[in-house]
Design a protein around this motif. Structure first.
Motif, PDB file in Angstrom:
ATOM      1  N   GLY A   1       5.410   2.456 -11.364  1.00 20.88           N
ATOM      2  CA  GLY A   1       4.659   1.219 -11.153  1.00 20.88           C
ATOM      3  C   GLY A   1       3.165   1.464 -10.985  1.00 20.88           C
ATOM      4  O   GLY A   1       2.662   2.573 -11.180  1.00 20.88           O
ATOM      5  N   GLY A   2       2.470   0.407 -10.596  1.00 17.55           N
ATOM      6  CA  GLY A   2       1.022   0.475 -10.481  1.00 17.55           C
ATOM      7  C   GLY A   2       0.568   1.289  -9.278  1.00 17.55           C
ATOM      8  O   GLY A   2       1.330   1.589  -8.360  1.00 17.55           O
ATOM      9  N   ILE A   3      -0.715   1.672  -9.307  1.00 20.82           N
ATOM     10  CA  ILE A   3      -1.346   2.371  -8.192  1.00 20.82           C
ATOM     11  C   ILE A   3      -2.596   1.596  -7.808  1.00 20.82           C
ATOM     12  O   ILE A   3      -2.971   0.631  -8.474  1.00 20.82           O
ATOM     13  N   HIS A   4      -3.256   2.042  -6.744  1.00 24.78           N
ATOM     14  CA  HIS A   4      -4.450   1.322  -6.290  1.00 24.78           C
ATOM     15  C   HIS A   4      -5.535   1.368  -7.371  1.00 24.78           C
ATOM     16  O   HIS A   4      -5.722   2.370  -8.049  1.00 24.78           O
TER      17      HIS A   4
ATOM     18  N   ASN B   1       3.605   5.681  -5.713  1.00 25.08           N
ATOM     19  CA  ASN B   1       3.402   5.744  -7.162  1.00 25.08           C
ATOM     20  C   ASN B   1       2.291   6.730  -7.515  1.00 25.08           C
ATOM     21  O   ASN B   1       2.387   7.470  -8.505  1.00 25.08           O
ATOM     22  N   LEU B   2       1.229   6.730  -6.702  1.00 27.98           N
ATOM     23  CA  LEU B   2       0.129   7.666  -6.938  1.00 27.98           C
ATOM     24  C   LEU B   2       0.613   9.101  -6.810  1.00 27.98           C
ATOM     25  O   LEU B   2       0.277   9.965  -7.636  1.00 27.98           O
ATOM     26  N   THR B   3       1.420   9.380  -5.782  1.00 29.43           N
ATOM     27  CA  THR B   3       1.944  10.733  -5.581  1.00 29.43           C
ATOM     28  C   THR B   3       2.790  11.173  -6.775  1.00 29.43           C
ATOM     29  O   THR B   3       2.665  12.309  -7.251  1.00 29.43           O
TER      30      THR B   3
ATOM     31  N   GLN C   1       0.826  -1.205   0.000  1.00 27.54           N
ATOM     32  CA  GLN C   1       0.000   0.000   0.000  1.00 27.54           C
ATOM     33  C   GLN C   1       0.866   1.262   0.000  1.00 27.54           C
ATOM     34  O   GLN C   1       0.540   2.261  -0.646  1.00 27.54           O
ATOM     35  N   ILE C   2       1.986   1.201   0.733  1.00 28.03           N
ATOM     36  CA  ILE C   2       2.908   2.351   0.751  1.00 28.03           C
ATOM     37  C   ILE C   2       3.473   2.597  -0.644  1.00 28.03           C
ATOM     38  O   ILE C   2       3.527   3.742  -1.134  1.00 28.03           O
TER      39      ILE C   2
ATOM     40  N   LYS D   1       2.605  10.083  -9.864  1.00 33.68           N
ATOM     41  CA  LYS D   1       1.769  10.291 -11.040  1.00 33.68           C
ATOM     42  C   LYS D   1       0.952  11.577 -10.926  1.00 33.68           C
ATOM     43  O   LYS D   1       0.707  12.263 -11.929  1.00 33.68           O
ATOM     44  N   GLU D   2       0.522  11.910  -9.721  1.00 34.65           N
ATOM     45  CA  GLU D   2      -0.219  13.160  -9.532  1.00 34.65           C
ATOM     46  C   GLU D   2       0.677  14.366  -9.825  1.00 34.65           C
ATOM     47  O   GLU D   2       0.212  15.377 -10.386  1.00 34.65           O
ATOM     48  N   LYS D   3       1.965  14.280  -9.450  1.00 28.42           N
ATOM     49  CA  LYS D   3       2.886  15.364  -9.760  1.00 28.42           C
ATOM     50  C   LYS D   3       3.088  15.496 -11.269  1.00 28.42           C
ATOM     51  O   LYS D   3       3.153  16.612 -11.801  1.00 28.42           O
ATOM     52  N   ILE D   4       3.187  14.376 -11.947  1.00 26.94           N
ATOM     53  CA  ILE D   4       3.319  14.421 -13.406  1.00 26.94           C
ATOM     54  C   ILE D   4       2.060  15.007 -14.030  1.00 26.94           C
ATOM     55  O   ILE D   4       2.124  15.753 -15.022  1.00 26.94           O
ATOM     56  N   ASN D   5       0.888  14.680 -13.456  1.00 31.51           N
ATOM     57  CA  ASN D   5      -0.356  15.260 -13.975  1.00 31.51           C
ATOM     58  C   ASN D   5      -0.341  16.783 -13.858  1.00 31.51           C
ATOM     59  O   ASN D   5      -0.831  17.495 -14.745  1.00 31.51           O
ATOM     60  N   GLU D   6       0.211  17.294 -12.750  1.00 26.40           N
ATOM     61  CA  GLU D   6       0.329  18.742 -12.600  1.00 26.40           C
ATOM     62  C   GLU D   6       1.286  19.313 -13.647  1.00 26.40           C
ATOM     63  O   GLU D   6       1.047  20.389 -14.205  1.00 26.40           O
ATOM     64  N   GLU D   7       2.346  18.581 -13.921  1.00 29.81           N
ATOM     65  CA  GLU D   7       3.345  19.029 -14.893  1.00 29.81           C
ATOM     66  C   GLU D   7       2.783  19.036 -16.309  1.00 29.81           C
ATOM     67  O   GLU D   7       3.022  19.959 -17.083  1.00 29.81           O
ATOM     68  N   VAL D   8       2.037  17.986 -16.640  1.00 29.96           N
ATOM     69  CA  VAL D   8       1.549  17.862 -18.015  1.00 29.96           C
ATOM     70  C   VAL D   8       0.320  18.728 -18.274  1.00 29.96           C
ATOM     71  O   VAL D   8      -0.055  18.970 -19.425  1.00 29.96           O
ATOM     72  N   ALA D   9      -0.310  19.218 -17.190  1.00 28.85           N
ATOM     73  CA  ALA D   9      -1.528  20.033 -17.367  1.00 28.85           C
ATOM     74  C   ALA D   9      -1.244  21.283 -18.204  1.00 28.85           C
ATOM     75  O   ALA D   9      -2.098  21.725 -18.987  1.00 28.85           O
ATOM     76  N   GLY D  10      -0.038  21.880 -18.055  1.00 33.28           N
ATOM     77  CA  GLY D  10       0.291  23.086 -18.805  1.00 33.28           C
ATOM     78  C   GLY D  10       0.354  22.859 -20.306  1.00 33.28           C
ATOM     79  O   GLY D  10       0.163  23.799 -21.094  1.00 33.28           O
ATOM     80  N   PHE D  11       0.615  21.632 -20.716  1.00 31.25           N
ATOM     81  CA  PHE D  11       0.714  21.348 -22.145  1.00 31.25           C
ATOM     82  C   PHE D  11      -0.656  21.428 -22.825  1.00 31.25           C
ATOM     83  O   PHE D  11      -0.732  21.652 -24.031  1.00 31.25           O
ATOM     84  N   ALA D  12      -1.712  21.208 -22.052  1.00 33.32           N
ATOM     85  CA  ALA D  12      -3.050  21.207 -22.645  1.00 33.32           C
ATOM     86  C   ALA D  12      -3.416  22.567 -23.222  1.00 33.32           C
ATOM     87  O   ALA D  12      -4.192  22.654 -24.181  1.00 33.32           O
ATOM     88  N   SER D  13      -2.877  23.653 -22.661  1.00 37.06           N
ATOM     89  CA  SER D  13      -3.222  25.005 -23.127  1.00 37.06           C
ATOM     90  C   SER D  13      -2.087  25.651 -23.936  1.00 37.06           C
ATOM     91  O   SER D  13      -2.163  26.833 -24.253  1.00 37.06           O
ATOM     92  N   PHE D  14      -1.031  24.896 -24.249  1.00 45.27           N
ATOM     93  CA  PHE D  14       0.093  25.473 -24.989  1.00 45.27           C
ATOM     94  C   PHE D  14      -0.332  25.904 -26.387  1.00 45.27           C
ATOM     95  O   PHE D  14      -1.040  25.177 -27.087  1.00 45.27           O
ATOM     96  N   GLN D  15       0.118  27.104 -26.802  1.00 43.95           N
ATOM     97  CA  GLN D  15      -0.142  27.626 -28.142  1.00 43.95           C
ATOM     98  C   GLN D  15       1.118  28.329 -28.638  1.00 43.95           C
ATOM     99  O   GLN D  15       1.844  28.958 -27.859  1.00 43.95           O
TER     100      GLN D  15
END
Length: 496
Positions: A351-354, A308-310, A302-303, A312-326
């Motif tokens: 690796g995997g998450i829950h 792994n979840l943490t 579980q740890i 991936k969540e950080k990467i989600n924050e990082e990749v969010a800026g690409f969605a609005s790139f112009q």
């Protein structure tokens, strides 16, 4: 009567060891001992660790390797193992398939397609995975249907055994009665599971008949005591085997085998009264040690899943800026594309998450990923439209250049071609596949005209030089004649 008292104890042990429920809600365990419902639930619970513990990391496998795993599993009838594997690899396979679908859609739209026309059929591994998955499900359904049928068959067999036992109990006592009784007990134990709703009644009837048999045959009490001692030896052996499970490398295998030991312990039968508490506590202690090791492994898993979840969540924050790139620059789009591909690689290395978080976290990442490539596709489609328009304009200029390249009106045509060259430079780039060809055609038209003009000017210069020589010769002759005084015509007559 002393033997009667001991026989009564024996009868009660026969009833208790079968694991019936007491009136207070506790569960009667081996040899008449009781435990709280919580502990009994833990003992009998499914312990395949499918709720988070993953002893093998399949996240690095590609689709071919995942298909190989499920193919191997489909060839067996271990449905618990199959369920464990499917829970672990199906989200990974679906994630790869979704990523390939997104990439295929991006390529389709980059080539000019639209969402409504896109159809993703997958590849041979997608088809193979679904085939083996369906095979496992069909086999499981067939297996459990056959299992239910077997339970009904077992119910009938035990019902028949009860009738034989009833006839034996009600019949006259003979020298063969105990042997027949033991055969019935052996057959009863050998028969498998029965429908859940029949268990309580069937065991109650069986134990009641066993009670009557021993009550009526007290002369065989000493033989029963020998059985108790033999049962004690078997249960002590089970305790040792349970203790040895602590050395099994895969904890889920150890827990699965321990559950089988519990079922065997339950069916062995009573032990001497003064030993039953000790042997049960010994077996329970070994069981608790295995479950404790299982709990530690689950906690560690579980740890890792949370870490792994943490990430991936950080990467989600990082990749969010690409969605609005112009941007209006191709170089910047290409640079951002390299960056997001690198982020994707980091994402896949985690690796995997829950399971409860997988869908939402993946949705956030792939939504940003897809939005970036959608915006990039829009930009390049607009760029392609502009370049197509530029191609049209340059084609018109090319046609004009071709039209005047044969002209011999040097000054007018030269000025016109120079003006066309200026217009050519002011127009932006054309599609890559047409750029070199149309430029060469325009250059050849211009070169043809100007080379022709240079050739024409050289010929004119030669004629003028020859005329000069001729006129100089005439002048020289005139000078000679003038000196001799023989001039018979005027200079003007020599002028052309």
């Amino acid at each position: 009567m002393e033997n009667g008292s001991e026989l009564r104890d024996d009868k009660e042990a026969v009833i208790d060891h079968n694991g019936l429920h007491n009136g207070n809600g506790s569960v009667v365990l081996g040899d008449g001992l009781t435990a709280s419902p919580d502990w009994a639930e833990e003992k009998n619970a499914e312990t395949d660790l499918s709720k988070g513990y993953k002893p093998i990391d399949y996240s690095k496998c590609d689709k071919k390797e995942l298909v190989g795993l499920i193919k191997e599993t489909a060839a067996n009838n271990d449905f618990k193992k199959a369920d464990e594997l499917i829970r672990e690899i199906k989200p990974l396979f679906d994630e790869i398939r979704q990523r390939e679908r997104i990439e295929a859609l991006i390529r389709f739209k980059t080539d000019g397609g639209i969402d409504e026309d896109f159809e993703y059929k997958g590849d041979e591994w997608d088809h193979a995975f679904e085939v083996y998955l369906k095979s496992i499900r069909d086999n499981r359904h067939r297996h459990f249907r056959e299992l239910e049928e077997q339970k009904n068959t077992n119910l009938q067999a035990k019902t028949n055994l009860l009738e034989r036992l009833r006839q034996l109990v009600d019949g006259e006592d003979t020298e063969h009665s105990l042997r027949l009784f033991k055969e019935i007990q052996k057959e009863w134990k050998a028969i498998g599971a029965i429908p859940q709703n029949q268990i309580k009644t069937l065991w109650a009837n069986y134990n009641a008949l066993v009670d009557r048999f021993y009550d009526q045959r007290s002369i065989y009490f000493e033989l029963k005591e020998l059985d108790r001692k033999k049962n004690l030896e078997v249960k002590l052996e089970l305790c040792v085997r349970a203790e040895n499970l602590l050395h099994v490398e895969k904890i889920n295998d150890a827990v699965r085998e321990l559950n089988e030991f519990h079922n065997e312990f339950r069916h062995i039968g009573p032990v001497p009264i003064d030993e039953k508490e000790a042997v049960w506590q010994k077996f329970k202690a070994a069981s608790d040690a295995i479950y404790s090791k299982r709990d530690i492994a689950v906690a560690q898993a579980q740890i890792e899943l949370q870490e792994n979840l943490t990430r991936k969540e950080k990467i989600n924050e990082e990749v969010a800026g690409f969605a609005s790139f112009q941007s209006d620059r191709i170089k910047e789009w290409n640079q951002k594309t390299k960056e997001i591909i690198e982020i994707q690689k980091r994402w896949e290395d985690i690796g995997g998450i829950h399971y409860s978080k997988t869908r939402d976290v993946n949705k956030i990442f792939w939504s940003s990923f897809k939005a970036f490539f959608h915006n990039k596709n829009v930009f390049f489609k607009k760029l392609d439209n502009e370049r197509s328009e530029n191609l049209h304009l340059k084609t018109e200029i090319l046609n004009k250049a071709i039209a005047v390249k044969e002209s011999q009106d040097w000054e007018k045509s030269s000025n016109e071609l120079k003006a066309l060259q200026v217009q050519w430079k002011e127009i932006g780039p054309v599609p890559e596949k047409h750029r070199e060809k149309i430029f060469q055609q325009f250059k050849e038209a211009c070169d043809f005209f100007f080379e022709k003009r240079r050739s024409s000017m050289s010929e004119e210069d030669r004629e003028q030089h020859e005329n000069l020589i001729k006129k100089e010769e005439i002048i020289l002759e005139l000078q000679v004649i003038s000196q001799n005084g023989d001039v018979i015509f005027s200079f003007g007559d020599l002028l052309p």
